[in-house]
Motif scaffolding. Structure first.
Motif, PDB file in Angstrom:
ATOM      1  N   GLY A 105       0.799  -1.233   0.000  1.00 45.54           N
ATOM      2  CA  GLY A 105       0.000   0.000   0.000  1.00 45.54           C
ATOM      3  C   GLY A 105       0.823   1.270   0.000  1.00 45.54           C
ATOM      4  O   GLY A 105       0.290   2.352   0.246  1.00 45.54           O
ATOM      5  N   ARG A 106       2.127   1.157  -0.298  1.00 43.70           N
ATOM      6  CA  ARG A 106       3.004   2.350  -0.310  1.00 43.70           C
ATOM      7  C   ARG A 106       3.651   2.569  -1.671  1.00 43.70           C
ATOM      8  O   ARG A 106       4.525   3.427  -1.806  1.00 43.70           O
ATOM      9  N   GLY A 107       3.315   1.743  -2.658  1.00 44.70           N
ATOM     10  CA  GLY A 107       3.916   1.899  -3.986  1.00 44.70           C
ATOM     11  C   GLY A 107       5.330   1.357  -4.085  1.00 44.70           C
ATOM     12  O   GLY A 107       6.046   1.635  -5.051  1.00 44.70           O
ATOM     13  N   LEU A 108       5.773   0.554  -3.122  1.00 44.75           N
ATOM     14  CA  LEU A 108       7.164   0.066  -3.134  1.00 44.75           C
ATOM     15  C   LEU A 108       7.448  -0.801  -4.354  1.00 44.75           C
ATOM     16  O   LEU A 108       8.494  -0.667  -5.002  1.00 44.75           O
ATOM     17  N   VAL A 109       6.521  -1.707  -4.663  1.00 48.93           N
ATOM     18  CA  VAL A 109       6.760  -2.620  -5.783  1.00 48.93           C
ATOM     19  C   VAL A 109       6.666  -1.886  -7.117  1.00 48.93           C
ATOM     20  O   VAL A 109       7.461  -2.132  -8.025  1.00 48.93           O
ATOM     21  N   THR A 110       5.712  -0.982  -7.229  1.00 43.79           N
ATOM     22  CA  THR A 110       5.624  -0.213  -8.479  1.00 43.79           C
ATOM     23  C   THR A 110       6.941   0.525  -8.722  1.00 43.79           C
ATOM     24  O   THR A 110       7.483   0.510  -9.833  1.00 43.79           O
ATOM     25  N   ARG A 111       7.486   1.130  -7.665  1.00 42.19           N
ATOM     26  CA  ARG A 111       8.775   1.839  -7.800  1.00 42.19           C
ATOM     27  C   ARG A 111       9.912   0.879  -8.141  1.00 42.19           C
ATOM     28  O   ARG A 111      10.740   1.139  -9.001  1.00 42.19           O
ATOM     29  N   ALA A 112       9.939  -0.262  -7.438  1.00 45.19           N
ATOM     30  CA  ALA A 112      11.048  -1.209  -7.629  1.00 45.19           C
ATOM     31  C   ALA A 112      10.987  -1.860  -9.009  1.00 45.19           C
ATOM     32  O   ALA A 112      12.022  -2.006  -9.676  1.00 45.19           O
ATOM     33  N   VAL A 113       9.784  -2.256  -9.443  1.00 50.16           N
ATOM     34  CA  VAL A 113       9.685  -2.882 -10.772  1.00 50.16           C
ATOM     35  C   VAL A 113      10.020  -1.850 -11.851  1.00 50.16           C
ATOM     36  O   VAL A 113      10.687  -2.168 -12.836  1.00 50.16           O
ATOM     37  N   SER A 114       9.598  -0.592 -11.643  1.00 54.36           N
ATOM     38  CA  SER A 114       9.958   0.455 -12.613  1.00 54.36           C
ATOM     39  C   SER A 114      11.469   0.564 -12.747  1.00 54.36           C
ATOM     40  O   SER A 114      12.000   0.698 -13.860  1.00 54.36           O
ATOM     41  N   ALA A 115      12.167   0.488 -11.608  1.00 53.58           N
ATOM     42  CA  ALA A 115      13.638   0.615 -11.634  1.00 53.58           C
ATOM     43  C   ALA A 115      14.273  -0.536 -12.401  1.00 53.58           C
ATOM     44  O   ALA A 115      15.209  -0.325 -13.192  1.00 53.58           O
ATOM     45  N   ILE A 116      13.748  -1.768 -12.213  1.00 51.60           N
ATOM     46  CA  ILE A 116      14.409  -2.884 -12.917  1.00 51.60           C
ATOM     47  C   ILE A 116      14.009  -2.914 -14.393  1.00 51.60           C
ATOM     48  O   ILE A 116      14.797  -3.349 -15.230  1.00 51.60           O
ATOM     49  N   ILE A 117      12.798  -2.409 -14.710  1.00 54.54           N
ATOM     50  CA  ILE A 117      12.441  -2.318 -16.140  1.00 54.54           C
ATOM     51  C   ILE A 117      13.317  -1.256 -16.816  1.00 54.54           C
ATOM     52  O   ILE A 117      13.820  -1.461 -17.925  1.00 54.54           O
ATOM     53  N   ASP A 118      13.529  -0.120 -16.119  1.00 54.02           N
ATOM     54  CA  ASP A 118      14.443   0.908 -16.669  1.00 54.02           C
ATOM     55  C   ASP A 118      15.792   0.279 -17.002  1.00 54.02           C
ATOM     56  O   ASP A 118      16.360   0.505 -18.075  1.00 54.02           O
ATOM     57  N   TRP A 119      16.322  -0.502 -16.049  1.00 52.25           N
ATOM     58  CA  TRP A 119      17.633  -1.143 -16.244  1.00 52.25           C
ATOM     59  C   TRP A 119      17.578  -2.119 -17.428  1.00 52.25           C
ATOM     60  O   TRP A 119      18.458  -2.110 -18.301  1.00 52.25           O
ATOM     61  N   ALA A 120      16.526  -2.946 -17.460  1.00 54.04           N
ATOM     62  CA  ALA A 120      16.432  -3.955 -18.529  1.00 54.04           C
ATOM     63  C   ALA A 120      16.335  -3.286 -19.906  1.00 54.04           C
ATOM     64  O   ALA A 120      17.003  -3.712 -20.856  1.00 54.04           O
ATOM     65  N   VAL A 121      15.518  -2.232 -19.980  1.00 54.83           N
ATOM     66  CA  VAL A 121      15.270  -1.590 -21.270  1.00 54.83           C
ATOM     67  C   VAL A 121      16.451  -0.703 -21.679  1.00 54.83           C
ATOM     68  O   VAL A 121      16.968  -0.811 -22.804  1.00 54.83           O
ATOM     69  N   GLU A 122      16.887   0.154 -20.735  1.00 52.25           N
ATOM     70  CA  GLU A 122      17.876   1.172 -21.121  1.00 52.25           C
ATOM     71  C   GLU A 122      19.314   0.665 -21.066  1.00 52.25           C
ATOM     72  O   GLU A 122      20.154   1.096 -21.857  1.00 52.25           O
ATOM     73  N   VAL A 123      19.593  -0.236 -20.138  1.00 48.24           N
ATOM     74  CA  VAL A 123      20.986  -0.710 -20.008  1.00 48.24           C
ATOM     75  C   VAL A 123      21.188  -2.018 -20.765  1.00 48.24           C
ATOM     76  O   VAL A 123      22.212  -2.215 -21.405  1.00 48.24           O
ATOM     77  N   ARG A 124      20.181  -2.908 -20.720  1.00 48.71           N
ATOM     78  CA  ARG A 124      20.372  -4.249 -21.264  1.00 48.71           C
ATOM     79  C   ARG A 124      19.679  -4.475 -22.605  1.00 48.71           C
ATOM     80  O   ARG A 124      19.770  -5.558 -23.179  1.00 48.71           O
ATOM     81  N   GLY A 125      18.969  -3.492 -23.122  1.00 51.72           N
ATOM     82  CA  GLY A 125      18.388  -3.616 -24.454  1.00 51.72           C
ATOM     83  C   GLY A 125      17.205  -4.571 -24.560  1.00 51.72           C
ATOM     84  O   GLY A 125      16.911  -5.084 -25.645  1.00 51.72           O
TER      85      GLY A 125
END
Ligand SMILES: CC(C)(COP(=O)(O)OP(=O)(O)OC[C@H]1O[C@@H](n2cnc3c(N)ncnc32)[C@H](O)[C@@H]1OP(=O)(O)O)[C@@H](O)C(=O)NCCC(=O)NCCS
Length: 184
Positions: A105-125
């Motif tokens: 109920g604090r948005g922790l997972v939304t924030r965390a998944v966003s961070a790993i998607i950023d990494w997957a998309v922007e760093v790992r292609g």
């Protein structure tokens, strides 16, 4: 593997085998809640099993076929996010997540998944990130929606968990969609 501070005392760090006891203690706090629809609560039954589970992810990391991170809130491990699979030939990855009840109920997972998607998309292609959730797991479906994913369909009775069959929703986001939404 990256680590990141997500603000408000929230840290995202790799979950390595050395943290098995910490993972097992966290899972003890959340087992009943986490285990309703996902297998990790049964797989991480105790500290020994937690170590085996994290070793399997260390092997995936070495082979570049998966990753796992923990979410710490004010120094306590309260959940995690992972890429259960990563396929760099197909440029795809399947994400997943969990939290102990005190951390929802604090948005922790939304924030965390966003961070790993950023990494997957922007760093790992990675071009496509998949998300599967049992239809009855409305909290997980809500995360997919919050991430701006598209619902692609239902895999009928595809998921067997604790002797019960569940319909599984398939959601995904593509790299151009992710970038457009992040830029907006
Ligand atoms: C799936 C699961 C991680 C979702 O947890 P969650 O806390 O609802 O998800 P988030 O961390 O994204 O937080 C979203 C909630 O925080 C609220 N929130 C507060 N601040 C927020 C912020 N800054 N950003 C986003 N949401 C915020 C949202 O309104 C939402 O609450 P609501 O559902 O009452 O509307 C959790 O239910 C869980 O661990 N379930 C068991 C394991 C599981 O099923 N995993 C999924 C496998 S597919």
């Amino acid at each position: 593997m990256f680590k990141a501070s997500l603000g408000d005392g929230v840290e995202l760090r790799p979950l390595v085998p050395e943290l098995a006891e910490e993972l097992a203690a966290h899972m003890d706090r959340g087992r009943e809640f986490i285990g309703r629809y996902v297998a990790i609560a049964d797989v991480v039954a105790d500290a020994e099993a937690a170590e085996r589970f994290l070793e399997s992810y260390a092997e995936k990391a070495a082979a570049d076929t998966g990753r796992i991170w923990g979410i710490w809130l004010d120094g306590t491990l309260v959940g995690g996010v992972l890429f259960r699979t990563m396929d760099f030939r197909m440029e795809t990855a399947e994400a997943g997540c969990w939290l102990e009840p005190a951390a929802v109920g604090r948005g922790l997972v939304t924030r965390a998944v966003s961070a790993i998607i950023d990494w997957a998309v922007e760093v790992r292609g990675v071009h496509r990130v998949d998300w599967y959730a049992a239809t009855v797991n409305t909290a997980s479906v809500a995360v997919a929606k919050r991430l701006g994913m598209t619902r692609e369909g239902v895999l009928r009775e595809a998921y067997l968990h604790r002797g019960e069959r569940y319909d599984m929703e398939a959601w995904s986001v593509l790299a151009p969609e992710w970038r457009a939404a992040r830029g907006a």
